[in-house]
Design a protein around this motif. Sequence first.
Motif, mmCIF file in Angstrom:
data_model
loop_
_atom_site.group_PDB
_atom_site.id
_atom_site.type_symbol
_atom_site.label_atom_id
_atom_site.label_comp_id
_atom_site.label_asym_id
_atom_site.label_seq_id
_atom_site.Cartn_x
_atom_site.Cartn_y
_atom_site.Cartn_z
ATOM 1 N N ASN A 224 0.818 -1.217 0.000
ATOM 2 C CA ASN A 224 0.000 0.000 0.000
ATOM 3 C C ASN A 224 0.853 1.269 0.000
ATOM 4 O O ASN A 224 0.318 2.380 0.095
ATOM 5 C CB ASN A 224 -0.930 0.008 1.208
ATOM 6 C CG ASN A 224 -0.177 0.039 2.522
ATOM 7 O OD1 ASN A 224 1.019 -0.242 2.561
ATOM 8 N ND2 ASN A 224 -0.877 0.359 3.600
ATOM 9 N N GLU A 225 2.158 1.125 -0.060
ATOM 10 C CA GLU A 225 3.045 2.294 -0.079
ATOM 11 C C GLU A 225 3.533 2.575 -1.517
ATOM 12 O O GLU A 225 4.696 2.881 -1.758
ATOM 13 C CB GLU A 225 4.227 2.057 0.856
ATOM 14 C CG GLU A 225 3.817 1.958 2.322
ATOM 15 C CD GLU A 225 4.981 1.635 3.228
ATOM 16 O OE1 GLU A 225 4.829 1.796 4.446
ATOM 17 O OE2 GLU A 225 6.035 1.209 2.726
ATOM 18 N N SER A 226 2.641 2.458 -2.436
ATOM 19 C CA SER A 226 2.988 2.725 -3.848
ATOM 20 C C SER A 226 3.249 4.204 -4.129
ATOM 21 O O SER A 226 3.781 4.569 -5.176
ATOM 22 C CB SER A 226 1.850 2.243 -4.763
ATOM 23 O OG SER A 226 0.642 2.905 -4.436
ATOM 24 N N GLN A 227 2.884 5.041 -3.182
ATOM 25 C CA GLN A 227 3.110 6.479 -3.378
ATOM 26 C C GLN A 227 4.611 6.794 -3.455
ATOM 27 O O GLN A 227 5.000 7.795 -4.051
ATOM 28 C CB GLN A 227 2.468 7.251 -2.216
ATOM 29 C CG GLN A 227 2.426 8.760 -2.458
ATOM 30 C CD GLN A 227 1.643 9.484 -1.376
ATOM 31 O OE1 GLN A 227 1.137 8.845 -0.461
ATOM 32 N NE2 GLN A 227 1.532 10.783 -1.509
ATOM 33 N N TYR A 228 5.408 5.926 -2.818
ATOM 34 C CA TYR A 228 6.848 6.141 -2.926
ATOM 35 C C TYR A 228 7.300 5.999 -4.385
ATOM 36 O O TYR A 228 8.135 6.770 -4.865
ATOM 37 C CB TYR A 228 7.601 5.123 -2.054
ATOM 38 C CG TYR A 228 9.102 5.177 -2.220
ATOM 39 C CD1 TYR A 228 9.848 6.162 -1.591
ATOM 40 C CD2 TYR A 228 9.766 4.252 -3.025
ATOM 41 C CE1 TYR A 228 11.238 6.214 -1.756
ATOM 42 C CE2 TYR A 228 11.138 4.299 -3.186
ATOM 43 C CZ TYR A 228 11.873 5.281 -2.543
ATOM 44 O OH TYR A 228 13.247 5.337 -2.712
ATOM 45 N N GLY A 229 6.746 5.059 -5.121
ATOM 46 C CA GLY A 229 7.070 4.931 -6.545
ATOM 47 C C GLY A 229 6.620 6.131 -7.335
ATOM 48 O O GLY A 229 7.304 6.590 -8.273
#
Length: 770
Positions: A224-229
């Motif tokens: 769920n930490e795809s915002q880093y990409g």
Amino acid sequence: MLIIVVFVPSITFAPLLASGMYQLFTQWQSEKAQMDLATTTVGRPAANLFFTLDQERRLTAEAQADPRNASRDKLAKQRAVTDKAVSVFRPLAALDAPNGQDGLTEAVTRTVRGLGLLDQQRRAVDGASSSPQKAFDYYSGVIESDLSVLTALSHTEHGEVGTKAQTLVDLFWVIDMLGREDAILARGWDTGHLTKDEWDLVADAIGTKEHLLRSRVAPSLLPNESQYGTLTASKAWQALTALEERLVTSGTGGESGQVSLREVSGPWRSSMDTISPQLLQVLSLRLDNVSTIGYAHARTLFVVFMSVSSVGLLALILVVVTSWRLTAILRRRIRHLREEAQELQERLPDVVARLGRGEDVDVDAEVHMVEPTPDELGELGQALNLASRSAVLTAVRQAEQHRGFQRMLQRIARRTQILIGLQLKKLDELERKHEDPEVLEGLFDLDHLTARLRRYEENLVILGGGQPQRRWRKPVRLLDVLRAAQGEVQDYRRILIEVEGEPWIAERAVGPLVHVLAELMENATAFSKPPTPVEVRAASVSRGIAVEIEDRGLGMEPEQYVAANALMQSPPQLDVMTHADDVRLGLYVVARLAASLGLQVTLRTSAFGGTRVIVLLPKSLVVDRPRAVPKPAAVPEEVPTDPQPHPQESAPPQDETQLPTRSRGRAMAHVTAPAAGSPDQGDAPPSSDLGPLPQRVRQANLVTELRAPADRDEQADQESWAVRDQPSRSSATIGAFQRQSRRSRTGDDALQPRQDGTAEPGSPRTEDRG
């Protein structure tokens, strides 16, 4: 003891359950406390302090680079924000967190100590007394201390939470590296270049940031930490990365000692302003993930704690209840077995007593069988059943054996009594046939010994459970009863008889009473030295007639008197086989006869040192004088047969109303107990009118049934004594009295024993022999 079965499992299980519950509770409490510290109590103030110090560090560098720059106002505002963050963080130094992470307290203390120099550093910056590098080092040091607090918060007991929290700390370090780059670059925006040392610091920060992002942050990202990409793929991030590469490249090629920043300032500021919010979002998302994982695991621990506690408590209760239930069942069954055993213990003596009374006992009816069960207690109950039946059956068989032995003993004694009766009859015929004094003397001695032998045979009958067979049909004077008992005693001459009044005894009590008194008189003469007298006194009392027999012997010990009186009060069922060597068999005979007649026999110490026996005859055995009592007949006058009698045999003439006294050669069997009311009794003198019996005689062959005999040597010395100064009659007088006595012995009142042990009317009397 069965209570231990309940307590041992409970006491053993309860500590184990309590230990497990305590461990789960402390683990849950510790993890929850650590999550609270990481997210709220310490983590939030530390994060706020980190961001405010990072901003203040950049603005301080900008203010030092251009004092006239408008960044002074921004710095002042930022300082106010930092002061608020510091005021919130300072109280954490006094925080008591026993369940906190290791090293947290030291990190907080070190950070607070660094914040103590914040005002001093600000004044130095404002006064231009602090160089940009010194200010940079101070703020970087305080931020590193704050990051050590965040690092300590990431070291939780749950491994997964610690791993995820370490990535969060790495993101803080990434932000710190960007902040360092931004603060150092702020020095050269106005001049357009950096010094070589400043460039080295920027290059180190860029390298550290890239290492953290690639090696530690990117590999541990959650789905769920795809915002880093999204962040790393954005134009602003790529522009920032390109600027950093240009800075690193330009620094490596210059030799002037400066690194140019031309055409870098504008794109850098724009990229930083765009990346910083996005990077904070990634940081916030990671913080939420760590909080979610940590609190979820803490809730799981709490659920496990509650479940284990509930199940453990239910199991403990179940163990206690089950153990108590089983123990109650076992106790009830064991109590039932114990009651059966106690009932057998109480029932067996009753069975033995009933057998002793001659009752028939059904073994199956007396034994209460315990219901068998297929377990150990059932086997114990079966063993108790076998033991109960065996005990009762053994008692019944033993009682039957004793009864058989008693019946055999009675048969032998009865047959002996028949022979004794025949012998007495033969002696009576010989006494009538012979007139020779020497022959009569021997016959009279045999007559007396046979009468004593008859009493001993009656003792065997009584000890065997029977009753004497000598019976009378009419009442008899008490004096005649006493003299009949006196005639059955070996040393009868020492017995003095004194009767107050003229009481009469019921016919059913004459035979047993003669036997009782003879036993007591013989006991008194046997255990007292001759020539001391044995006094026999009889008188009427309020409850009947009291007969006292008192000797002057050695007496007995107090406990012996107590035992003898107890025996008289409740005579036991005598086992003749086990008491064969008991010297007190005479006491058992007296106790048996006294119990059958209702006599009260009491032994006590005499005033002379001997023994005094009191025999109380109840009123039911005392009768009135018969209406018609034959007048006594005169005894024929003495006919002298020896013109020159021996000096020792001479005596003053006696009154014709006196009974002839017994000495050597004179029988008392015919005169000591005449049958009251006999048809031929009219010729006999009344016994109440006779004088006292002689006193001193020799003593030999003493009977030892009641007490230990006196000194045998002294008795042996007495055997040589001769009768001195005693009144005696001539042979003619004896013959006349014997002829008169024969007529009294053949009356209808006497009962002669048959061959079967009963009495036959009209036959010569045997019960009144001495």
